[in-house]
Design an enzyme around this catalytic site. Sequence first.
Site, PDB file in Angstrom:
ATOM      1  N   LYS A  46      71.463  31.593  14.920  1.00  0.00           N
ATOM      2  CA  LYS A  46      72.049  32.800  14.317  1.00  0.00           C
ATOM      3  C   LYS A  46      73.222  33.222  15.178  1.00  0.00           C
ATOM      4  O   LYS A  46      73.223  32.984  16.384  1.00  0.00           O
ATOM      5  CB  LYS A  46      71.015  33.935  14.276  1.00  0.00           C
ATOM      6  CG  LYS A  46      71.286  34.983  13.218  1.00  0.00           C
ATOM      7  CD  LYS A  46      70.836  34.507  11.844  1.00  0.00           C
ATOM      8  CE  LYS A  46      70.881  35.583  10.799  1.00  0.00           C
ATOM      9  NZ  LYS A  46      70.118  35.213   9.600  1.00  0.00           N
ATOM     10  N   SER A 105      70.727  26.541   0.804  1.00  0.00           N
ATOM     11  CA  SER A 105      71.689  26.151   1.848  1.00  0.00           C
ATOM     12  C   SER A 105      71.398  24.725   2.313  1.00  0.00           C
ATOM     13  O   SER A 105      72.306  23.915   2.508  1.00  0.00           O
ATOM     14  CB  SER A 105      71.554  27.071   3.064  1.00  0.00           C
ATOM     15  OG  SER A 105      72.420  28.158   2.945  1.00  0.00           O
ATOM     16  N   LYS A 132      70.032  26.154  12.130  1.00  0.00           N
ATOM     17  CA  LYS A 132      70.562  26.668  10.854  1.00  0.00           C
ATOM     18  C   LYS A 132      70.334  28.164  10.808  1.00  0.00           C
ATOM     19  O   LYS A 132      69.240  28.652  11.112  1.00  0.00           O
ATOM     20  CB  LYS A 132      69.833  25.991   9.683  1.00  0.00           C
ATOM     21  CG  LYS A 132      70.306  26.437   8.319  1.00  0.00           C
ATOM     22  CD  LYS A 132      71.143  25.362   7.648  1.00  0.00           C
ATOM     23  CE  LYS A 132      71.927  25.856   6.461  1.00  0.00           C
ATOM     24  NZ  LYS A 132      73.077  26.684   6.797  1.00  0.00           N
ATOM     25  N   THR A 186      67.876  33.539  -3.580  1.00  0.00           N
ATOM     26  CA  THR A 186      66.863  34.329  -2.871  1.00  0.00           C
ATOM     27  C   THR A 186      66.005  35.122  -3.857  1.00  0.00           C
ATOM     28  O   THR A 186      64.774  35.143  -3.756  1.00  0.00           O
ATOM     29  CB  THR A 186      67.531  35.234  -1.823  1.00  0.00           C
ATOM     30  OG1 THR A 186      68.310  34.399  -0.959  1.00  0.00           O
ATOM     31  CG2 THR A 186      66.511  35.984  -0.993  1.00  0.00           C
ATOM     32  N   ASN A 241      72.346  41.859  -4.700  1.00  0.00           N
ATOM     33  CA  ASN A 241      72.267  40.442  -5.046  1.00  0.00           C
ATOM     34  C   ASN A 241      70.811  40.006  -5.242  1.00  0.00           C
ATOM     35  O   ASN A 241      70.440  39.493  -6.305  1.00  0.00           O
ATOM     36  CB  ASN A 241      72.946  39.625  -3.932  1.00  0.00           C
ATOM     37  CG  ASN A 241      72.732  38.133  -4.100  1.00  0.00           C
ATOM     38  OD1 ASN A 241      71.657  37.619  -3.812  1.00  0.00           O
ATOM     39  ND2 ASN A 241      73.714  37.437  -4.599  1.00  0.00           N
TER      40      ASN A 241
HETATM   41  P1  NAD Z   1      73.128  43.638  -1.184  1.00  0.00           P
HETATM   42  O1  NAD Z   1      74.027  44.366  -0.265  1.00  0.00           O
HETATM   43  O2  NAD Z   1      73.720  42.835  -2.291  1.00  0.00           O
HETATM   44  O3  NAD Z   1      72.071  44.628  -1.846  1.00  0.00           O
HETATM   45  C1  NAD Z   1      71.350  45.578  -1.155  1.00  0.00           C
HETATM   46  C2  NAD Z   1      71.100  46.720  -2.116  1.00  0.00           C
HETATM   47  O4  NAD Z   1      70.224  47.647  -1.502  1.00  0.00           O
HETATM   48  C3  NAD Z   1      72.355  47.462  -2.512  1.00  0.00           C
HETATM   49  O5  NAD Z   1      72.418  47.522  -3.928  1.00  0.00           O
HETATM   50  C4  NAD Z   1      72.140  48.867  -1.933  1.00  0.00           C
HETATM   51  O6  NAD Z   1      72.638  49.865  -2.790  1.00  0.00           O
HETATM   52  C5  NAD Z   1      70.636  48.938  -1.887  1.00  0.00           C
HETATM   53  N1  NAD Z   1      70.116  49.925  -0.956  1.00  0.00           N
HETATM   54  C6  NAD Z   1      70.570  50.281   0.264  1.00  0.00           C
HETATM   55  N2  NAD Z   1      69.818  51.274   0.765  1.00  0.00           N
HETATM   56  C7  NAD Z   1      68.862  51.535  -0.151  1.00  0.00           C
HETATM   57  C8  NAD Z   1      67.786  52.450  -0.230  1.00  0.00           C
HETATM   58  N3  NAD Z   1      67.528  53.278   0.766  1.00  0.00           N
HETATM   59  N4  NAD Z   1      67.010  52.453  -1.334  1.00  0.00           N
HETATM   60  C9  NAD Z   1      67.238  51.589  -2.345  1.00  0.00           C
HETATM   61  N5  NAD Z   1      68.249  50.706  -2.323  1.00  0.00           N
HETATM   62  C10 NAD Z   1      69.048  50.676  -1.248  1.00  0.00           C
HETATM   63  O7  NAD Z   1      72.230  42.718  -0.229  1.00  0.00           O
HETATM   64  P2  NAD Z   1      71.353  41.486  -0.678  1.00  0.00           P
HETATM   65  O8  NAD Z   1      72.107  40.234  -0.448  1.00  0.00           O
HETATM   66  O9  NAD Z   1      70.756  41.757  -2.013  1.00  0.00           O
HETATM   67  O10 NAD Z   1      70.214  41.513   0.429  1.00  0.00           O
HETATM   68  C11 NAD Z   1      69.139  42.440   0.351  1.00  0.00           C
HETATM   69  C12 NAD Z   1      68.232  42.200   1.535  1.00  0.00           C
HETATM   70  O11 NAD Z   1      67.726  40.859   1.493  1.00  0.00           O
HETATM   71  C13 NAD Z   1      68.906  42.349   2.887  1.00  0.00           C
HETATM   72  O12 NAD Z   1      67.985  42.921   3.777  1.00  0.00           O
HETATM   73  C14 NAD Z   1      69.188  40.912   3.300  1.00  0.00           C
HETATM   74  O13 NAD Z   1      69.240  40.773   4.709  1.00  0.00           O
HETATM   75  C15 NAD Z   1      67.989  40.200   2.727  1.00  0.00           C
HETATM   76  N6  NAD Z   1      68.204  38.787   2.461  1.00  0.00           N
HETATM   77  C16 NAD Z   1      69.213  38.401   1.648  1.00  0.00           C
HETATM   78  C17 NAD Z   1      69.396  37.048   1.391  1.00  0.00           C
HETATM   79  C18 NAD Z   1      70.479  36.587   0.460  1.00  0.00           C
HETATM   80  O14 NAD Z   1      70.512  35.391   0.146  1.00  0.00           O
HETATM   81  N7  NAD Z   1      71.346  37.462  -0.033  1.00  0.00           N
HETATM   82  C19 NAD Z   1      68.534  36.092   1.987  1.00  0.00           C
HETATM   83  C20 NAD Z   1      67.476  36.538   2.793  1.00  0.00           C
HETATM   84  C21 NAD Z   1      67.322  37.898   3.023  1.00  0.00           C
END
Ligand code: NAD
Length: 414
Positions: free
Chosen positions: A95, A356, A59, A180, A226
Amino acid sequence: MLENTKALVRRVAQKMDIPKATVEAVLTHDAHHSFTIVHEGKEYAAHRAQHSNKLGPYKGGIRFHPKVTGEEAAALALLMTLKNAAVGLPLGGGKGGVAIDPRGIDQAALEQIARKYVRGLHKHIGPETDIPAPDVNTNAQTMDWMADEYMQQTNHPFAQASFTGKSINNGGSQGREAATGRGGAFALDEYLKTTGSTTGLASRAKFRASFDPKRPLTVAVQGFGNVGSFFAHTVRTTFPEWRVVAASDSAATVQFSSQKEIDKAIKWKQSGKQFKDMSLESIASNDAIFSEECDVLVLAALDNAITEENMSVVQAPIILELANGPVSETAEAYLALHGHTIIPDIIANAGGVIVSYLEWQQNLKKQQWSEALVNKKLEHYIRSAMRGVCIEAEQAKMTLKEAAVARALQQLLR
Ligand code: NAD
């Protein structure tokens, strides 16, 4: 990344007296599928790494990004095995991705590329074998296309369960979007509750010395996409005793002087706008968030947010890793030495993969669960994993990250 993860696993295994040959067997990948997608005369490298199915089907996500490589997929697949095992899910680790920059590519072409990915891979994936999900630059629409293509290729009676993260109309789960961020809030709460009753950890954390339970717990959030915005939303709706005092995006850090401002900021960012365009009194540069005086710094933006460059400015005694790998190895060692506690990504951001898993279960049972039921199950998984990791850390004198890996190894070696 692959070598760093392997080094962490080997270090923990040594502390657990696991024989070297056994650890190397755990670290070995089961399979790697690589092929080329040809679309409109262009060629794109495609990968699916399958690390381990010892605990259940592989997964993990599929990303569309120019930097996708086989090695990256392999590293992330190993991390998924560890995460799923540490959280107690009956799933393995996989992955994959396509080395493509989706910007400027129209939807019709993206659909064709998504479908070609499944055509190249359908013999190696499926509801009992390997269940991919969205990742960087892929979303519910991509998963809908892929699940539909899998159905066309295989006629599998449970083809809907071949991919998760789909749209609700196509078998997606309620609560996935917020999972998350929401799971991260439960992980933090469980950490606070568990360490409150285990004196050893409590005395190691700077937090215990500085925290007065009569005042609200203060939280600053780096990255308000998000994950960050749903984390803040969960704080507002579920943990009224906590206060989000500041947040940042890629351009600015903002401080909140009222709860109303936080609610406005959540709506503002979820509608795709920048903090710098919000009329707030206190706006600073985006890296000001790291030195914010608060109890908890939530890292919800990108990997390597805290490195040698900025580790010494961090004030918060507790760091919650919601992004993947947001604290570099050097920074992690420095922060631990200076009494900060890091709640590791492997547990803290597992909410997405937990929901998921719940989506897959719903598809296999041909059911659709309410958001309340999904949230209840998410909370149960993440709290019990966090509690287990805190206790393991205390007993084995490990950091929380080492303890999470130890828990994963215990599951994988049962
Ligand atoms: P997203 O793209 O919705 O949000 C990321 C945010 O970070 C954006 O608002 C962006 O403007 C901001 N950002 C970028 N550079 C920055 C900086 N230097 N300083 C401050 N803010 C900054 O992505 P997401 O889905 O919220 O995911 C965020 C992180 O969590 C990622 O690393 C992702 O891999 C990880 N993650 C997400 C999930 C999920 O379910 N969405 C699950 C596990 C891990």
